[in-house]
Every structure is written in structure tokens, then in C-alpha cells.
Design an enzyme around this catalytic site. Structure first.
Site, mmCIF file in Angstrom:
data_model
loop_
_atom_site.group_PDB
_atom_site.id
_atom_site.type_symbol
_atom_site.label_atom_id
_atom_site.label_comp_id
_atom_site.label_asym_id
_atom_site.label_seq_id
_atom_site.Cartn_x
_atom_site.Cartn_y
_atom_site.Cartn_z
ATOM 1 N N TYR A 1 -2.371 -4.564 23.793
ATOM 2 C CA TYR A 1 -1.260 -3.699 23.394
ATOM 3 C C TYR A 1 -0.208 -3.597 24.507
ATOM 4 O O TYR A 1 0.211 -2.509 24.888
ATOM 5 C CB TYR A 1 -1.788 -2.309 23.009
ATOM 6 C CG TYR A 1 -2.834 -2.378 21.939
ATOM 7 C CD1 TYR A 1 -2.471 -2.598 20.607
ATOM 8 C CD2 TYR A 1 -4.187 -2.268 22.233
ATOM 9 C CE1 TYR A 1 -3.421 -2.701 19.615
ATOM 10 C CE2 TYR A 1 -5.156 -2.373 21.237
ATOM 11 C CZ TYR A 1 -4.768 -2.586 19.936
ATOM 12 O OH TYR A 1 -5.714 -2.701 18.964
ATOM 13 N N TYR B 1 -10.612 3.197 12.475
ATOM 14 C CA TYR B 1 -10.198 1.976 13.174
ATOM 15 C C TYR B 1 -11.349 0.981 13.102
ATOM 16 O O TYR B 1 -12.497 1.321 13.423
ATOM 17 C CB TYR B 1 -9.841 2.247 14.637
ATOM 18 C CG TYR B 1 -9.598 0.971 15.416
ATOM 19 C CD1 TYR B 1 -8.383 0.295 15.303
ATOM 20 C CD2 TYR B 1 -10.587 0.425 16.221
ATOM 21 C CE1 TYR B 1 -8.159 -0.899 15.980
ATOM 22 C CE2 TYR B 1 -10.368 -0.768 16.914
ATOM 23 C CZ TYR B 1 -9.171 -1.426 16.787
ATOM 24 O OH TYR B 1 -8.960 -2.609 17.444
ATOM 25 N N ASP C 1 -19.559 0.982 10.357
ATOM 26 C CA ASP C 1 -19.049 0.304 11.548
ATOM 27 C C ASP C 1 -19.617 1.017 12.774
ATOM 28 O O ASP C 1 -19.094 2.027 13.225
ATOM 29 C CB ASP C 1 -17.518 0.358 11.534
ATOM 30 C CG ASP C 1 -16.880 -0.285 12.757
ATOM 31 O OD1 ASP C 1 -17.609 -0.564 13.735
ATOM 32 O OD2 ASP C 1 -15.654 -0.467 12.751
ATOM 33 N N LYS D 1 -19.840 -4.425 20.995
ATOM 34 C CA LYS D 1 -19.601 -3.706 22.240
ATOM 35 C C LYS D 1 -20.837 -3.642 23.127
ATOM 36 O O LYS D 1 -21.084 -4.542 23.918
ATOM 37 C CB LYS D 1 -19.033 -2.318 21.951
ATOM 38 C CG LYS D 1 -17.574 -2.317 21.482
ATOM 39 C CD LYS D 1 -17.004 -0.923 21.448
ATOM 40 C CE LYS D 1 -15.564 -0.897 20.946
ATOM 41 N NZ LYS D 1 -14.595 -1.501 21.876
#
Length: 435
Positions: free
Chosen positions: A22, A150, A251, A280
Site C-alpha cells: 500500500y 477483509y 477465514d 500467516k
């Protein structure tokens, strides 16, 4: 050549040519050079040691360079760092799949290995769509997502991220249209009127004929606002998905492997989703890897339909080095007093950070497991707070108005105190200066 002479040209090149998450290029803000990591400490290019408050975005749950994990990686490199997974298999993949099936909620018996969290979510969405095609119900091809969610930065995942306050609103006109339910009421321990559940059921009642799957982050909505919600909502989602014949995708990429205080956040509601994704912390933050797990019902349906196979296959799928790393990381976690460690971190974060809620400019302070969040009223103070934390010896990465930390589970008590002291002082100082 001194340290500055070595690093400055590297930083200059990076700033001009390399895109960071980003960011723009050239980047108006130079990145901070890192020389090495050890435990919960990061050594910066100028030799300053800082406590890592981010676990490299939730992933480094054992800190860095854990000797058991490092040895497993070295051993696997010497034996077989990679082999294609098409038509071949290997022991690290098999042993990792055994562990995932054993540790995840009962019934998730099929494993698909992927390269990253976003890719595992792409596979989850694809498998949900293919399931209904295989059942000759192709009209069930919409995704239902929860606002403030998200799920990644790739195209299918962008389409199930929050379309308003998410990071991908620029692409709304080219993404597949998903259906969105209101976000669950915020608060892990709240007494709710369950209006959020009623609103979700109303959507399912009207649209279940066209919805393939509902996707959500269980208990903790991460990048969409670091929102914690109650287990009763998660339990209701499972019941409603079953009632209305909609698949449930959990998720667990950010929440899996202990971060919330349970091994997987679905355990707070004692549910089994139809599909679950993990990533992760899967490898302890050492290598990129993720996985999708699903039930026998889903795999059997797809494999009995047309074309009878799951239409996905990443080149580096089930990379042996990543699998061996994940096995070692999981074993280190399971063989450690991780529940006690996380409970101690949770209590420390509550004790040290909660008083900040009294400050003018702080909207909320919330803690769950090894996650501490300070939500500010303003969204433009993050860079100053980050800089002040760094000067005080701690690394954090604020996001908008959210100042948050999720340290390694084995962080030493002294370093945890240094982290929270730095955060407290930085927040107080920057807020006072901004008034």
C-alpha cells in the site's frame, strides 16, 4: 565503509524502485532498514534494537529464529527444498496435512495447500462455486460477506472485502458483485439484542437461492477495523448457513494458531465451518504458505461432478521446505504452554493499555488474546505514533485510526513491558500535541 555509507544507497534505491505494501513509487517515506532478527527483537540498520509489536503481521508467533524451526528448515533444505506436487507427494506434505486435520475443527478432512492467504481464500471461493455447479445448481453463484471484513488483495477476495471502508473500493465496478450483511455488533462480551443476527437471516431468507457461501473472519475482523465480536453471533452464522443451505467459509488466516486464545477462533463457538483457510502463523512467520480445508461432503460432491477435479494448482503448492517449517512451528506451539502465555499477554495488555481509554482522542481500547487495539478518534496520527514508538524502542504499524499490537506468544516479560510502555507514551504524547 561505515554503516551509513553501506545502507543509504540501498535505502535510496528501495525508495525509488520498490513497491512496499500500500505504497507509492517513488515512496515519499523512506523504509527502515533491518539487519537481523532474534526472538522478539529487530535490529535496525543503525544498530538500534526494537521490540517487535507486530509479529510480522500476526505470523511470527514464536518470534524470530526459533532454533527448533530453524533446524527443521536447514534439514529440509539439505534433503529436498522443492518438488512439484503434480502427480508426486512427499512426507512433509503428508505429515502437515495430518496435523491440520487433527487440530482444526472436526470434519475438515480434505486439505489443499496454497502459497499465501489470499490464494487459499481464492481456492475457498472457487471450491464453493464449483460445489454448487457439481450439484447442478449453478444459480447459487453469489458470495455473502460481512461488512468490515477483509479477505485478501486478489480479485475474488477483493470482491468479498468491505466495499465501502475496505481498501479496494476503486475496483468496485469491475469486481463480481457480492451480497453484504451488516457487521456483527462490536464487543466480545456484550449482551446483544441479536438484531445483527436477525438482519443476516433476513438476507439469507431472501437470497439463499442464489448464495453459494458466506465468508467471514471468526471472532476478530482484522484489517476491516480490528473488531471483536461475540461467539453467539458466530454460532448463529453456522446455524443459519445450515438452515438456508449456504456453505460457511471461515477465514482463520489471521486468527488461527492461538492468536485469540483458542487454537482456532471457531472454537469459541464450537463450530465446524464447511471450508476453512489458514495461513500467516502456519509456518511461524518463516515462509509463505497457506492451506484450505473442507469437509468430505464438499470434496465428494466436486469429485463426482464435472470435470471431477478441483480446478486449481499453484506451482509451489505443498513446497517441502514450507511444509517442514510448518510442521516444526505447529509442534513448537502445541508443545509449549501457549494458552498460559497468551493469557498472560492478554492480562498485561488489558492492565497497561486500558487506562488509555480515558484520554481525550481515544475512542476505544480493546484486548482479546494476544491482540491489543487502541482506536483513536482521528485517522491521521498513526505515522507520528509509529515514529514515537520507534524512538522509544518498539516497532508497530498503525492502520488509519487503529494503533494495535500482536506480539509473539513467547515474548519475554521485560520486552512486553518495553513494548506497552512505548505505545502508551507515544499515544499520550502525540495526542497531547494534536490538541
Amino acid at each position: 565503509m561505515n554503516n551509513s555509507d553501506h545502507w543509504q544507497p540501498l535505502i535510496d534505491f528501495d525508495q525509488q524502485h520498490i513497491w512496499h505494501p500500500y505504497s507509492s513509487s517513488p515512496n515519499p517515506i523512506p523504509p527502515i532498514g533491518v539487519k537481523k532478527t532474534q526472538g522478539s527483537l529487530i535490529t535496525l540498520a543503525d544498530n538500534q534494537e526494537v521490540v517487535d509489536g507486530m509479529s510480522s503481521w500476526w505470523a511470527a508467533i514464536h518470534g524470530y529464529n526459533h532454533p527448533t524451526v530453524m533446524q527443521a528448515m536447514k534439514d529440509q533444505i539439505d534433503q529436498m527444498p522443492h518438488i512439484m506436487f503434480g502427480g508426486l507427494t512427499h512426507e512433509p506434505a503428508i505429515e502437515l496435512a495430518k496435523r491440520l486435520i487433527k487440530l482444526t475443527p472436526a470434519g475438515l478432512n480434505k486439505v489443499f495447500f496454497a502459497d499465501s492467504g489470499s490464494v487459499s481464500m481464492e481456492v475457498a471461493i472457487k471450491i464453493a462455486l464449483q460445489y454448487w455447479i457439481s450439484k447442478d445448481r449453478p444459480v447459487k453463484n453469489k458470495m455473502l460477506s460481512i461488512r468490515n471484513g477483509y479477505h485478501g488483495d486478489t480479485f475474488a477476495t477483493m470482491a468479498v472485502c468491505d466495499p465501502v471502508n475496505g481498501m479496494h473500493h476503486l475496483f468496485n465496478d469491475v469486481l463480481r458483485k457480492s451480497i453484504f450483511a451488516p457487521a456483527p455488533q462490536m464487543g466480545f462480551d456484550i449482551q446483544s439484542d441479536n438484531s445483527d443476527i436477525a438482519e443476516l437471516e433476513a438476507i439469507l431468507k431472501d437470497h439463499h437461492h442464489e448464495i453459494a457461501a458466506l465468508t467471514l473472519e471468526p471472532i476478530v475482523q482484522g484489517a476491516g477495523g480490528m473488531r471483536f465480536y461475540r461467539s453467539a453471533y458466530l454460532q448463529a452464522v453456522r446455524e443459519l448457513c445450515t438452515k438456508y443451505d449456504v456453505l460457511m467459509i471461515a477465514d482463520e488466516i489471521a486468527t488461527g494458531f492461538g492468536r485469540t486464545g483458542k487454537l482456532f477462533a471457531c472454537e469459541w463457538a464450537n463450530i465446524t465451518p464447511d471450508i476453512m483457510t489458514v495461513g500467516k502463523a502456519l509456518t511461524g512467520g518463516n515462509l509463505t504458505m497457506a492451506a484450505m480445508l473442507c469437509t468430505d461432503e464438499i470434496s465428494n460432491t466436486i469429485c463426482q461432478g464435472e470435470p471431477g477435479v478441483l480446478m486449481h494448482g499453484p506451482t509451489f503448492m505443498a513446497n517441502p521446505l514450507a511444509c517442514a517449517t510448518a510442521i516444526a512451528s505447529i509442534d513448537v506451539l502445541i508443545n509449549s504452554p501457549w494458552q498460559d502465555n497468551i493469557a498472560n499477554i492478554e492480562q498485561h495488555l488489558k492492565t497497561e493499555l486500558s487506562p488509555l481509554s480515558e484520554l481525550e482522542g481515544v475512542k476505544d481500547v480493546r484486548v482479546l488474546g494476544a491482540i491489543g487495539v487502541i482506536e483513536l478518534e482521528r485517522n491521521d496520527l498513526g505515522p507520528q505514533i509509529q515514529a514515537a514508538c520507534l524512538e522509544a524502542g518498539a516497532w508497530i504499524r498503525p492502520f488509519g485510526k487503529l494503533i494495535y499490537t500482536m506480539p509473539a506468544f513467547n515474548i519475554p516479560a521485560g520486552e512486553l513491558l518495553q513494548l506497552t510502555d512505548a505505545v502508551k507514551q507515544a499515544v499520550k504524547t502525540v495526542l497531547e500535541e494534536s490538541l
